[in-house]
Design a protein around this motif. Structure first.
Motif, short mmCIF file in Angstrom:
data_model
loop_
_atom_site.label_atom_id
_atom_site.label_comp_id
_atom_site.label_asym_id
_atom_site.label_seq_id
_atom_site.Cartn_x
_atom_site.Cartn_y
_atom_site.Cartn_z
N GLU A 21 0.81 -1.22 0.00
CA GLU A 21 0.00 0.00 0.00
C GLU A 21 0.85 1.27 0.00
N LEU A 22 1.89 1.29 0.83
CA LEU A 22 2.72 2.50 0.89
C LEU A 22 3.38 2.80 -0.46
N SER A 23 3.80 1.72 -1.12
CA SER A 23 4.42 1.90 -2.44
C SER A 23 3.42 2.43 -3.45
N LEU A 24 2.16 2.03 -3.28
CA LEU A 24 1.10 2.51 -4.18
C LEU A 24 0.98 4.04 -4.06
N PHE A 25 0.95 4.51 -2.81
CA PHE A 25 0.83 5.97 -2.59
C PHE A 25 2.04 6.70 -3.16
N GLU A 26 3.21 6.11 -2.93
CA GLU A 26 4.45 6.73 -3.41
C GLU A 26 4.44 6.82 -4.94
N THR A 27 4.01 5.72 -5.58
CA THR A 27 3.97 5.71 -7.05
C THR A 27 3.02 6.79 -7.55
N GLU A 28 1.91 6.93 -6.88
CA GLU A 28 0.93 7.95 -7.26
C GLU A 28 1.56 9.35 -7.18
N ARG A 29 2.33 9.57 -6.11
CA ARG A 29 2.99 10.88 -5.94
C ARG A 29 4.04 11.11 -7.02
N ILE A 30 4.79 10.05 -7.36
CA ILE A 30 5.81 10.19 -8.42
C ILE A 30 5.13 10.59 -9.72
N LEU A 31 4.00 9.93 -10.02
CA LEU A 31 3.31 10.21 -11.28
C LEU A 31 2.79 11.64 -11.32
N THR A 32 2.28 12.13 -10.18
CA THR A 32 1.79 13.51 -10.13
C THR A 32 2.96 14.47 -10.38
N PHE A 33 4.09 14.18 -9.75
CA PHE A 33 5.28 15.02 -9.91
C PHE A 33 5.74 15.05 -11.37
N MET A 34 5.82 13.86 -11.97
CA MET A 34 6.30 13.76 -13.36
C MET A 34 5.37 14.50 -14.32
N ASN A 35 4.09 14.41 -14.01
CA ASN A 35 3.09 15.10 -14.82
C ASN A 35 3.28 16.61 -14.70
N GLU A 36 3.50 17.06 -13.47
CA GLU A 36 3.70 18.49 -13.20
C GLU A 36 4.93 19.02 -13.94
N PHE A 37 6.01 18.22 -13.93
CA PHE A 37 7.25 18.65 -14.55
C PHE A 37 7.38 18.16 -16.00
N LYS A 38 6.29 17.63 -16.52
CA LYS A 38 6.21 17.19 -17.93
C LYS A 38 7.32 16.22 -18.31
N ILE A 39 7.56 15.25 -17.42
CA ILE A 39 8.57 14.23 -17.72
C ILE A 39 7.82 12.94 -18.07
N HIS A 40 8.22 12.33 -19.17
CA HIS A 40 7.48 11.18 -19.70
C HIS A 40 7.74 9.90 -18.90
N VAL A 41 6.65 9.24 -18.46
CA VAL A 41 6.79 7.98 -17.73
C VAL A 41 6.51 6.83 -18.68
N GLY A 42 7.49 5.92 -18.81
CA GLY A 42 7.37 4.83 -19.78
C GLY A 42 6.64 3.62 -19.23
N GLY A 43 6.69 3.43 -17.93
CA GLY A 43 6.02 2.27 -17.36
C GLY A 43 6.38 2.04 -15.90
N ILE A 44 5.63 1.10 -15.32
CA ILE A 44 5.87 0.76 -13.90
C ILE A 44 6.26 -0.72 -13.83
N PHE A 45 7.31 -1.00 -13.09
CA PHE A 45 7.67 -2.39 -12.85
C PHE A 45 7.26 -2.73 -11.41
N LEU A 46 6.32 -3.64 -11.32
CA LEU A 46 5.84 -4.05 -10.00
C LEU A 46 6.67 -5.26 -9.59
N ASN A 47 7.60 -5.02 -8.70
CA ASN A 47 8.61 -6.03 -8.39
C ASN A 47 8.20 -6.90 -7.19
N LYS A 48 8.79 -8.07 -7.13
CA LYS A 48 8.62 -9.00 -6.01
C LYS A 48 7.15 -9.40 -5.79
N VAL A 49 6.47 -9.71 -6.87
CA VAL A 49 5.08 -10.16 -6.75
C VAL A 49 5.10 -11.64 -6.41
#
Lengths: 90, 320
Positions: free
Chosen positions: B231-259
């Motif tokens: 859950e904590l990683s989910l929130f963090e990922t959401e914040r990273i995406l908001t930040f990248m969107n704000e700074f117009k940096i392109h996000v290529g994908g998410i790797f969900l590790n250790k599933v």
């Protein structure tokens, strides 16, 4: 009063005014240089910096500003005296 | 040249993913430069190659480096100290070492050094792909935001400097020259933008920042986020995406590790599995436009180019 004396009289008034306004600009300039130094070298006196990168780039050329800033801090005990002097208030 | 940043919290597997991407792309025939910016380096451990502050050739098409920010700062300050000794000829009595001690620990200096090393790598390495294994999210976000934020300051300072130079020019117009006391000497000071070193440097720095900002927000630069099914990683990922969107940096994908996929999980980890399922479904809902690639919890951590290539082929390639 001859024409020459008349012109001379106004010239001396004008040059007096010119010198006094130049001194005011000079004081204003020093103040701006001081603020410029405080903003960019704020880390030295505990003011948050705009960005350390900016300071690292311009520090080698900041001798005049740092000189003004240190001089101004030494004179801080008589700021009102200085302002009064600038406007010829005794 | 394409640039890839691999981002995420500490301990999510950024280094392994970065190394696997590097090894995989190099195997496909492109030249790759892999740079670890994380002060807690273990890129060398992942590749099973001893790395240092200087680029090391891992194989024909893959080079790697572990950037030492502390030594970059030291090097930079000692260079500047030399420069100051020559330029500060009127203020040689000033105790400059005292100021340098403060600068070494000045807030933001680490981010500055990281950004400088990113710029240097972009300008000097001629690889097809540059991959940056980044420090934990907080620092990386500051580094990526630095060009835009610093630019605002540089622009304001240029404006202020223009004011200083124009006042100097006014005095020069009246008196014929503008000299002022510096140290114990009367020195003639520049009044024109082209002759003022501070103005020249501010404009130069502004141009560099513009360049790096354009590179960061270009389509050739991509961020990959590595995260965990928690859950904590989910929130963090959401914040990273908001930040990248704000700074117009392109996000290529998410790797969900250790599933961890397990049928009938034992009671001890049942809660964890439930949390994982919740996070996976939430991610699919919240980040619908972004490719999410699962990497299972592996039996052992992949080390060395062979194991990393296997990881790339089996899980990572499809997520790029």
């Amino acid at each position: 009063m001859s024409k020459n004396r008349f012109v001379g009289f106004f010239k001396s008034i004008f040059s007096g005014l010119e010198e006094s306004s130049t001194s005011i600009i000079e004081k204003d300039l020093q103040e701006t240089e001081n603020i410029f130094a405080i903003i960019t070298t704020g880390a030295f006196i505990g003011i948050p910096l705009p960005s350390t990168g900016i300071l690292l780039r311009i520090l080698p050329y900041m001798q005049r500003e740092i000189f003004v800033m240190t001089k101004r801090s030494k004179e801080m005990d008589d700021v009102f005296g200085e302002i009064a002097g600038m406007f010829d208030i005794d | 040249m394409k640039i890839r940043f691999v981002l995420g919290k500490g301990g999510v597997g950024k280094t392994t993913v970065s190394a696997a991407i590097g090894v995989g792309i190099a195997e496909s025939g492109k030249s790759v430069f892999l740079s670890s910016l994380d002060p807690a380096h273990n890129l060398g451990d992942a590749l099973s190659v001893k790395l240092s502050n200087k680029a090391t050739t891992v194989n024909q098409r893959l080079k790697a480096v572990e950037i030492n920010t502390e030594s970059i700062i030291k090097e930079y300050l000692s260079e500047m100290s030399q420069k100051l000794k020559t330029t500060y000829r009127y203020l040689y009595t000033m105790n400059l070492d005292k100021y340098f001690d403060i600068l070494k620990h000045s807030p933001g200096i680490e981010e500055y050094a990281i950004l400088e090393s990113i710029q240097k790598t972009i300008h000097t390495e001629m690889a097809d792909i540059l991959i940056f294994d980044t420090p934990p999210t907080g620092i990386t976000q500051k580094v990526l935001a630095l060009p835009k934020l610093t630019l605002i300051w540089v622009e304001r300072l240029i404006k202020m400097r223009k004011g200083i130079l124009s006042k100097r020019q006014m005095i020069k117009n009246v008196r014929g020259e503008y000299s002022a006391v510096v140290g114990d000497e009367l020195v003639e000071l520049p009044t024109e933008e082209e002759k003022d070193d501070i103005m020249i440097e501010l404009k130069k720095y502004g141009k560099e920042l513009h360049e790096i900002d354009e590179i960061l927000s270009s389509q050739d630069t991509t961020i990959y986020i590595v995260t965990l099914p928690e859950e904590l990683s989910l929130f963090e990922t959401e914040r990273i995406l908001t930040f990248m969107n704000e700074f117009k940096i392109h996000v290529g994908g998410i790797f969900l590790n250790k599933v961890l996929r397990i049928e009938n999980p034992p009671r001890e980890i049942a809660g964890k599995i439930k949390e994982q399922e919740y996070v996976i479904s939430e991610m699919a809902k919240r980040f619908s436009g972004i490719k999410i690639t699962e990497i299972p919890l592996l039996e052992s951590s992949p080390r060395g180019t062979k194991a990393l290539y296997k990881l790339y082929k089996e899980y990572i390639e499809e997520g790029l």
